[in-house]
Write an enzyme that holds these catalytic residues in place. Structure first.
Site: not given
Ligand code: CP
Ligand code: NVA
Length: 306
Positions: A99, A126, A129, A222, A263, A291
């Site tokens: 990440r 992502h 997801q 989101d 998500c 997931r």
């Molecule tokens: N949806 C998702 O990626 O959540 P997290 O940020 O908790 O991993």
């Molecule tokens: N768009 C959000 C998704 C989190 C899972 C972010 O990047 O913070």
């Protein structure tokens, strides 16, 4: 192979990951140890609940070893180039789940390392997801063709990947954002290319939330400020985003059997109301559960090709 954007996949790959994800869901506790003898490094430059936990458990349940490397625990990108980190990690572990704040870090890890790299969220996409979301849609609707999927809010990483995922399975995707917050042009272009390649599905970009939600089978939203949005203020967001809030009034334009997706984590009362998030149409906890099952299917897909 790597999984950085979903654009690496063909329709048949996505359908096989969904099928395997459903199999893993049904047969939890009876998995083949397909990661036996493998250590997977998990690099997290930003916080995570679902992605980190589901990957950790998936790796263990497939017989592998997760090695969690949180921000500041390695020299990555600070005292050492991404290139060198990629080469060194490739001598120790068998795969990287990362990440990152800047998508280019994933591309460099993939370019200079010799092991699979899986995107656990970047500023641009992502993919894992969205694969879990597609499985969730399939569970509820039993098909993809002819479904209207509407994304409302910010044209962010989730939106980019949803457009690609929707195009890959042939759904009719509508994206409604305020002017100036449209999704990334490269992902829009790729989505149209995929739609043309399969001759199925569609993508409509609009600034009108009602046009997007009208007769929708799936409504997805989101957060309006993402982890990578360093310069976006709450004040700026509150000026333009409120008409895109998923609330009961907006949802009344959708089909009676609409499912509502997010998500998570959600900002309750901002992009989605409590009533909708906790309401009868919401499938957000199924998405979160899926997931875990889909991460296993992703590993199966990647390591059967590598
Ligand atoms: N949806 C998702 O990626 O959540 P997290 O940020 O908790 O991993
Ligand atoms: N768009 C959000 C998704 C989190 C899972 C972010 O990047 O913070």
């Amino acid at each position: 192979m790597h999984l950085l954007t979903l654009c690496e996949l063909e329709r048949e790959d996505v359908l096989s990951i969904i099928e395997d994800g459903l199999y893993f869901k049904k047969h939890r506790g009876r998995e083949e140890p397909i990661l036996a003898g493998k250590t997977i490094a998990m690099i997290f430059e930003s916080p995570s609940t679902r992605t980190r936990i589901s990957f950790d458990i998936a790796i263990r349940e497939l017989g592998g070893h997760p090695l969690v490397l949180n921000a500041g625990e390695t020299h990555l990108g600070k005292k050492e180039s991404v290139k060198d980190t990629a080469r060194v990690l490739s001598r120790y572990v068998h795969g990287v789940v990362a990440r990152v704040k800047d998508h280019r870090v994933l591309e460099e890890l993939a370019e200079y390392g010799s092991i699979p790299v899986i995107n656990a969220l970047s500023n641009l996409s992502h993919p894992c997801q969205i694969l879990a979301d597609l499985l969730t849609i399939y569970e509820y609707k039993g098909r993809f063709k002819g479904l209207k999927l509407s994304f409302l809010g910010d044209g962010n990483n989730i939106c980019n990947s949803l457009m690609i995922g929707g195009a890959l399975v042939g759904m009719d995707v509508y994206v409604a954002t305020p002017r100036g917050y449209e999704p990334n042009g490269m992902f829009v272009k790729k989505s149209f290319e995929i739609i043309e390649r399969y001759g199925e599905g569609s993508l409509t970009l609009t600034n009108d939330p009602i046009e997007a939600v009208e007769d929708a089978d799936i409504v997805y939203t989101d957060v309006w400020i993402s982890m990578s949005d360093k310069n976006k203020s709450l004040e700026e967001v509150m000026k333009v985003f409120p008409p895109y809030q998923v609330n009961e009034k907006l949802l009344s334009y959708a089909k009676d059997d609409v499912i509502v997706m997010h998500c998570l984590p959600a900002n309750r009362g901002m992009e989605i109301t409590d009533e909708v998030l906790d309401g009868e149409h919401s499938v957000v906890y199924d998405e979160a559960e899926n997931r875990l099952h889909v991460q296993k299917a992703i590993f199966k897909y990647i390591y059967s090709r590598d």
